[in-house]
Write a protein that holds these residues in place. Structure first.
Motif, PDB file in Angstrom:
ATOM      1  N   ILE A 131      50.024  45.674  14.424  1.00  0.00           N
ATOM      2  CA  ILE A 131      48.903  46.539  14.774  1.00  0.00           C
ATOM      3  C   ILE A 131      48.304  46.034  16.080  1.00  0.00           C
ATOM      4  O   ILE A 131      48.545  44.890  16.491  1.00  0.00           O
ATOM      5  N   GLU A 132      47.562  46.897  16.736  1.00  0.00           N
ATOM      6  CA  GLU A 132      46.887  46.464  17.962  1.00  0.00           C
ATOM      7  C   GLU A 132      45.911  45.332  17.616  1.00  0.00           C
ATOM      8  O   GLU A 132      45.166  45.413  16.634  1.00  0.00           O
ATOM      9  N   LEU A 133      45.937  44.270  18.407  1.00  0.00           N
ATOM     10  CA  LEU A 133      45.035  43.157  18.166  1.00  0.00           C
ATOM     11  C   LEU A 133      43.586  43.621  18.200  1.00  0.00           C
ATOM     12  O   LEU A 133      42.765  43.170  17.382  1.00  0.00           O
ATOM     13  N   GLU A 134      43.275  44.506  19.108  1.00  0.00           N
ATOM     14  CA  GLU A 134      41.921  45.030  19.193  1.00  0.00           C
ATOM     15  C   GLU A 134      41.497  45.671  17.877  1.00  0.00           C
ATOM     16  O   GLU A 134      40.376  45.444  17.394  1.00  0.00           O
ATOM     17  N   ASP A 135      42.387  46.453  17.268  1.00  0.00           N
ATOM     18  CA  ASP A 135      42.066  47.101  15.992  1.00  0.00           C
ATOM     19  C   ASP A 135      41.850  46.066  14.890  1.00  0.00           C
ATOM     20  O   ASP A 135      40.951  46.218  14.049  1.00  0.00           O
ATOM     21  N   ALA A 136      42.686  45.015  14.883  1.00  0.00           N
ATOM     22  CA  ALA A 136      42.543  43.969  13.862  1.00  0.00           C
ATOM     23  C   ALA A 136      41.208  43.252  14.005  1.00  0.00           C
ATOM     24  O   ALA A 136      40.533  42.946  13.009  1.00  0.00           O
ATOM     25  N   LEU A 137      40.801  42.979  15.242  1.00  0.00           N
ATOM     26  CA  LEU A 137      39.535  42.299  15.480  1.00  0.00           C
ATOM     27  C   LEU A 137      38.345  43.183  15.117  1.00  0.00           C
ATOM     28  O   LEU A 137      37.348  42.701  14.567  1.00  0.00           O
ATOM     29  N   LEU A 138      38.452  44.460  15.415  1.00  0.00           N
ATOM     30  CA  LEU A 138      37.392  45.394  15.052  1.00  0.00           C
ATOM     31  C   LEU A 138      37.262  45.523  13.537  1.00  0.00           C
ATOM     32  O   LEU A 138      36.155  45.560  12.987  1.00  0.00           O
ATOM     33  N   ILE A 143      34.892  41.473  16.854  1.00  0.00           N
ATOM     34  CA  ILE A 143      34.349  42.043  18.087  1.00  0.00           C
ATOM     35  C   ILE A 143      33.627  43.333  17.733  1.00  0.00           C
ATOM     36  O   ILE A 143      33.890  43.950  16.695  1.00  0.00           O
ATOM     37  N   ASP A 144      32.716  43.725  18.600  1.00  0.00           N
ATOM     38  CA  ASP A 144      31.938  44.939  18.353  1.00  0.00           C
ATOM     39  C   ASP A 144      32.393  46.107  19.205  1.00  0.00           C
ATOM     40  O   ASP A 144      32.509  47.226  18.740  1.00  0.00           O
ATOM     41  N   ILE A 145      32.668  45.825  20.497  1.00  0.00           N
ATOM     42  CA  ILE A 145      32.980  46.894  21.434  1.00  0.00           C
ATOM     43  C   ILE A 145      34.297  46.573  22.126  1.00  0.00           C
ATOM     44  O   ILE A 145      34.461  45.474  22.672  1.00  0.00           O
ATOM     45  N   PRO A 146      35.256  47.498  22.122  1.00  0.00           N
ATOM     46  CA  PRO A 146      36.511  47.253  22.848  1.00  0.00           C
ATOM     47  C   PRO A 146      36.247  46.983  24.317  1.00  0.00           C
ATOM     48  O   PRO A 146      35.359  47.569  24.925  1.00  0.00           O
ATOM     49  N   GLN A 147      37.042  46.068  24.878  1.00  0.00           N
ATOM     50  CA  GLN A 147      36.875  45.691  26.276  1.00  0.00           C
ATOM     51  C   GLN A 147      38.085  46.111  27.091  1.00  0.00           C
ATOM     52  O   GLN A 147      39.182  46.266  26.565  1.00  0.00           O
ATOM     53  N   ASN A 148      37.861  46.275  28.376  1.00  0.00           N
ATOM     54  CA  ASN A 148      38.961  46.543  29.310  1.00  0.00           C
ATOM     55  C   ASN A 148      39.041  45.387  30.290  1.00  0.00           C
ATOM     56  O   ASN A 148      38.302  45.332  31.269  1.00  0.00           O
ATOM     57  N   ASN A 149      39.925  44.424  30.000  1.00  0.00           N
ATOM     58  CA  ASN A 149      39.999  43.202  30.803  1.00  0.00           C
ATOM     59  C   ASN A 149      41.232  43.128  31.689  1.00  0.00           C
ATOM     60  O   ASN A 149      41.598  42.064  32.160  1.00  0.00           O
ATOM     61  N   ASN A 150      41.928  44.242  31.914  1.00  0.00           N
ATOM     62  CA  ASN A 150      43.132  44.199  32.736  1.00  0.00           C
ATOM     63  C   ASN A 150      42.818  43.675  34.132  1.00  0.00           C
ATOM     64  O   ASN A 150      41.818  44.055  34.745  1.00  0.00           O
ATOM     65  N   ASP A 151      43.682  42.788  34.632  1.00  0.00           N
ATOM     66  CA  ASP A 151      43.558  42.193  35.961  1.00  0.00           C
ATOM     67  C   ASP A 151      42.372  41.249  36.104  1.00  0.00           C
ATOM     68  O   ASP A 151      42.026  40.846  37.212  1.00  0.00           O
ATOM     69  N   ILE A 152      41.755  40.865  34.978  1.00  0.00           N
ATOM     70  CA  ILE A 152      40.564  40.024  35.081  1.00  0.00           C
ATOM     71  C   ILE A 152      40.907  38.634  35.584  1.00  0.00           C
ATOM     72  O   ILE A 152      40.140  38.023  36.322  1.00  0.00           O
ATOM     73  N   TYR A 153      42.090  38.117  35.222  1.00  0.00           N
ATOM     74  CA  TYR A 153      42.479  36.779  35.691  1.00  0.00           C
ATOM     75  C   TYR A 153      42.621  36.765  37.211  1.00  0.00           C
ATOM     76  O   TYR A 153      42.069  35.890  37.890  1.00  0.00           O
ATOM     77  N   LEU A 154      43.372  37.726  37.753  1.00  0.00           N
ATOM     78  CA  LEU A 154      43.574  37.766  39.196  1.00  0.00           C
ATOM     79  C   LEU A 154      42.251  37.981  39.917  1.00  0.00           C
ATOM     80  O   LEU A 154      41.985  37.344  40.947  1.00  0.00           O
ATOM     81  N   ASP A 155      41.402  38.846  39.389  1.00  0.00           N
ATOM     82  CA  ASP A 155      40.109  39.097  40.028  1.00  0.00           C
ATOM     83  C   ASP A 155      39.248  37.834  40.051  1.00  0.00           C
ATOM     84  O   ASP A 155      38.574  37.548  41.047  1.00  0.00           O
ATOM     85  N   LYS A 156      39.266  37.071  38.949  1.00  0.00           N
ATOM     86  CA  LYS A 156      38.491  35.828  38.913  1.00  0.00           C
ATOM     87  C   LYS A 156      39.044  34.812  39.907  1.00  0.00           C
ATOM     88  O   LYS A 156      38.281  34.101  40.567  1.00  0.00           O
TER      89      LYS A 156
END
Length: 251
Positions: A131-138, A143-156
Motif C-alpha cells: 500500500i502507499e506509505l502515505e496511506d499507511a501513515l494516515l 501523519i495528519d496531512i499528506p505532504q508533497n516533498n518531491n525534490d526537497i533534498y536537491l532544493d535544500k
C-alpha cells in the motif's frame, strides 16, 4: 528486540536494490522518516549507497568536522555498517519484486515510481500486499496531512550552497546575481549536470585550500564557513557519483 526492515528502490533497469535496516523498522519510526525526509530520488539513492544500516536517520551524511562512528553517533544521522563500523559494503540486487519480497525482513519499504510503498512480510513471504506509505501513515494517525516533498533534498542542497556563497563573499555574490532567487535557479541548473556539479566541487576545493592556508581558523565566522564548505564537498562528491551513474544508465 530489534524491529528489522528492508528498504528498497526500483532502478532504471527494473531491478530492485535493497538494504537491510536492523532497528526501528515500524511505521512510527522508519516509515515516518522515509516519508518526511526521503522523498527526493537523489537522496534515496544516496541512502542506498551506504549499504546495510543499523539505524535510519533523517540525514545520510554526518557533520565531517565532528566525530561520527558506530559507537559515537551524531543525532539524526543514519548509522551504516560499512561507513561507520568498517564492515564490507553489502546490498542486494533483486531481479523481480517477488525476489525482493523473498529477500526482505519483517517490514518492506519500496521507493517506486516516485513514491514509497509499504508491505508487511508474512512468514512464508508470499502474497504481500503493498500500500502507499502515505496511506499507511494516515491510517495509523502518524501523519495528519499528506505532504508533497518531491525534490526537497536537491532544493535544500542548493539553498545551502547559495547561502554559503553569499556568506563567503557577499560582494562577489551581489556582482554575480541580482537576487537570491536567480542564484538559486542558476545553482540548481548547474547541479542537474555532472560537469556543473564538478564546477561547484572545484570551487569548494579552492575555498577549503584558502581557509587552511591563508585564513585564521580560530576566527569563529571563518571556522563556520570552513566547516560548511567541507560538509558540502563531501555531500556533493556523493551526489555527483550518483548523477554520473544515472547518466550512464540513460545512454
Amino acid at each position: 528486540m530489534s524491529i528489522r526492515s528492508t528498504i528498497a528502490m526500483k532502478q532504471k533497469d527494473n531491478t530492485y536494490k535493497s538494504i537491510y535496516c536492523h532497528a526501528n523498522g515500524n511505521l512510527e519510526y522508519n516509515g515516518y522518516i522515509l516519508y518526511n525526509d526521503y522523498q527526493d530520488p537523489t537522496k534515496v539513492k544516496l541512502l542506498m549507497s551506504l549499504g546495510d544500516i543499523s539505524v535510519l536517520g533523517k540525514y545520510v551524511f554526518p557533520d565531517t568536522t565532528k566525530e561520527h562512528n558506530f559507537d559515537n553517533r551524531q543525532d539524526d544521522v543514519t548509522v551504516a555498517y560499512h561507513r561507520d563500523r568498517g564492515e564490507e559494503l553489502h546490498y542486494e540486487i533483486n531481479r523481480t519484486k517477488e525476489e525482493l519480497v523473498k529477500n526482505s525482513m519483517d517490514y518492506l519499504y519500496l521507493f517506486e515510481d516516485g513514491k514509497w510503498k509499504y508491505g508487511v512480510i508474512d512468514l512464508d513471504k508470499t502474497n504481500v500486499e503493498f500500500i502507499e506509505l502515505e496511506d499507511a501513515l494516515l491510517e495509523k494517525n502518524i501523519i495528519d496531512i499528506p505532504q508533497n516533498n518531491n525534490d526537497i533534498y536537491l532544493d535544500k542542497l542548493v539553498t545551502r550552497i547559495v547561502q554559503y556563497a553569499k556568506d563567503f563573499d557577499p560582494y562577489e555574490f551581489q556582482d554575480s546575481y541580482d537576487n537570491e532567487e536567480i542564484a538559486f535557479e542558476d545553482t540548481k541548473k548547474h547541479l542537474q549536470t555532472v560537469s556543473g556539479a564538478y564546477d561547484i566541487i572545484d570551487a569548494l576545493c579552492n575555498d577549503i585550500h584558502y581557509f587552511t592556508s591563508e585564513s585564521d581558523l580560530s576566527n569563529h565566522d571563518i571556522n563556520d564557513l570552513y566547516k560548511e564548505a567541507t560538509n558540502l564537498l563531501v555531500e556533493l562528491n556523493q551526489y555527483s557519483k550518483t548523477l554520473e551513474k544515472d547518466k550512464e544508465m540513460d545512454i
